[in-house]
Design an enzyme around this catalytic site. Structure first.
Site, PDB file in Angstrom:
ATOM      1  N   CYS A  90      21.598  83.376  24.915  1.00 41.37           N
ATOM      2  CA  CYS A  90      21.523  84.672  24.596  1.00 41.37           C
ATOM      3  C   CYS A  90      21.182  85.609  25.756  1.00 41.37           C
ATOM      4  O   CYS A  90      21.051  86.819  25.558  1.00 41.37           O
ATOM      5  CB  CYS A  90      21.010  84.906  23.147  1.00 41.37           C
ATOM      6  SG  CYS A  90      19.311  84.510  23.046  1.00 41.37           S
ATOM      7  N   HIS A 345      23.524  90.960  17.055  1.00 43.39           N
ATOM      8  CA  HIS A 345      23.379  90.397  18.254  1.00 43.39           C
ATOM      9  C   HIS A 345      24.473  89.439  18.606  1.00 43.39           C
ATOM     10  O   HIS A 345      24.568  88.308  18.146  1.00 43.39           O
ATOM     11  CB  HIS A 345      22.029  89.373  17.839  1.00 43.39           C
ATOM     12  CG  HIS A 345      21.552  88.499  19.023  1.00 43.39           C
ATOM     13  ND1 HIS A 345      22.033  88.748  20.151  1.00 43.39           N
ATOM     14  CD2 HIS A 345      20.891  87.384  18.895  1.00 43.39           C
ATOM     15  CE1 HIS A 345      21.256  87.624  20.980  1.00 43.39           C
ATOM     16  NE2 HIS A 345      20.553  87.052  20.248  1.00 43.39           N
TER      17      HIS A 345
END
Length: 392
Positions: A90, A345
């Site tokens: 991420c 996200h």
């Protein structure tokens, strides 16, 4: 591509993103190409004939192959434009911009399009022969963050462990989440995101921001990852689809602000660190300290107190609260318009999304001079970048 030799400072001169879609909803039919290509085409058109030397895109769970190259060709960039896909989980989108800045400082590029993309809704199922956990043909939800013999917790379970070790109460985490949801909903209502969003598939608004997620409502949600954990669907990020892109250019002096664009931001320093794979959420703060300890940041006398705008990946409230505590950050300066808890996200895009938000936050008349983008990464890594707004 430019001849090798020392380059100028890397400058971010354009910052755009797609809407962020909750997985399975508004952007559910989009591939990584569908999400990234419109941003690349938009950025290339704004260059007014300047040649793109490289495309760098981050991605975590996509279809395999070179996602960046496929998207660049789909966007209509010339076949001679090279492209590469990077994976720092991420932190991938932020890593892409870090690599773009390195190319420019080395004198190996003048213009790089860098960012990230994640199409969680259309990501392929994972299976590999002999994988533990089930019979052949079973779906495996993720690749390992660490090899056998090392801790390899899922991110939600790791966030619960971080909260337990730090003594964070469920109430404190829910209070942080309440703030993130409220900020994101207010920003969407006020049109704050309009200038940074490139519509995709007819969608121009983020899915996730919701009003009414009060502390009392959040408190009713059950633990999402471990039976006695503090992370819930309300104080954790949403699995999301989306892309974000920055145009990074070479300059020995500040480039002019383009019409309709945020003020250019100089990339001052960046750092990646490794940490405990069992506690990936704790690696954000060491990365920030390393970025501020870089000679270019130290020469400017920068500390955490210098930072006027901060964007972190709010994967879980526990991670965000740990960053606030470890770095003694003012909550009013962090994710002012909501972060991943309130917005979502899209893993491979999220690090670049931080920079898109910073560029637009720092552009106004009262914009901060110094900004920070930082994220904690699966497997126990942290990544951070310091940027500077220079007027005139």
């Amino acid at each position: 591509m430019t001849a090798a030799g020392p380059g100028g400072d890397p400058w971010i001169v354009r910052a755009r993103r797609t809407p962020i879609g909750t997985a399975g909803h508004a952007l559910a039919g989009c591939s990584t190409t569908d999400l990234a290509a419109p941003l690349l085409a938009d950025a290339a058109a704004a260059l007014d004939g300047r040649i793109v030397d490289e495309v760098v895109l981050g991605n975590c769970t996509g279809p395999g192959g070179n996602v960046a190259r496929v998207a660049a060709l789909a966007a209509g960039l010339p076949p001679g434009t090279p492209a590469v896909t990077v994976d720092r989980q991420c932190g991938s989108g932020l890593e892409a911009v870090l690599q773009a800045a390195a190319l420019i400082r080395a004198g190996d590029a003048d213009v790089v399009l860098a960012g990230g993309v994640e199409a969680a809704s259309t990501a392929p199922w994972r299976h590999w022969p002999g994988a533990p956990g089930g019979p052949p043909g079973e779906r495996y939800t993720r690749a390992p963050f660490a090899p056998p013999g090392h801790p390899d917790p899922d991110m939600g379970a790791a966030a619960d462990d971080l909260a337990r070790r730090r003594g964070y109460s469920r109430d404190r985490l829910d209070r942080y989440a309440e703030m993130s949801h409220a900020r994101a909903a207010a920003a969407q209502r006020g049109g704050v995101f309009a200038a940074e969003v490139v519509p995709v598939a007819g969608i121009a608004r983020d899915d996730r921001p919701r009003t009414g997620l009060t502390l009392s409502r959040l408190a009713r949600l059950p633990p999402a990852f471990t039976p006695d954990g503090t992370s819930t669907a309300g104080n954790s990020c949403g699995v999301s689809d989306g892309a974000a892109l920055l145009t990074v250019v070479d300059g020995h002096r500040p480039p002019e602000q383009l019409p309709g664009e945020p003020r250019p931001l100089r990339v001052v320093s960046a750092a990646a660190v490794g940490g405990d794979p069992a506690l990936p959420g704790a690696a954000l703060a060491p990365a920030v300290r390393a970025a501020l300890a870089h000679p270019r940041a130290r020469a400017r006398g920068l500390t955490t107190a210098s930072l006027g705008a901060v964007e972190i990946t709010e994967a879980f409230a526990a991670v965000a609260v740990a960053a606030l505590d470890d770095l003694d950050l003012d909550p009013e300066l962090v994710c002012r318009d909501g972060g991943a808890i309130g917005l979502g996200h899209p893993w491979g895009a999220s690090g670049a999304l931080l920079l898109v938000r910073l560029a637009h936050r720092m552009s106004g008349p009262a914009g901060a001079r110094w900004g920070l983008a930082a994220c904690a990464v699966g497997g126990g890594q942290g990544l951070a970048m310091v940027v500077e707004r220079v007027d005139g």
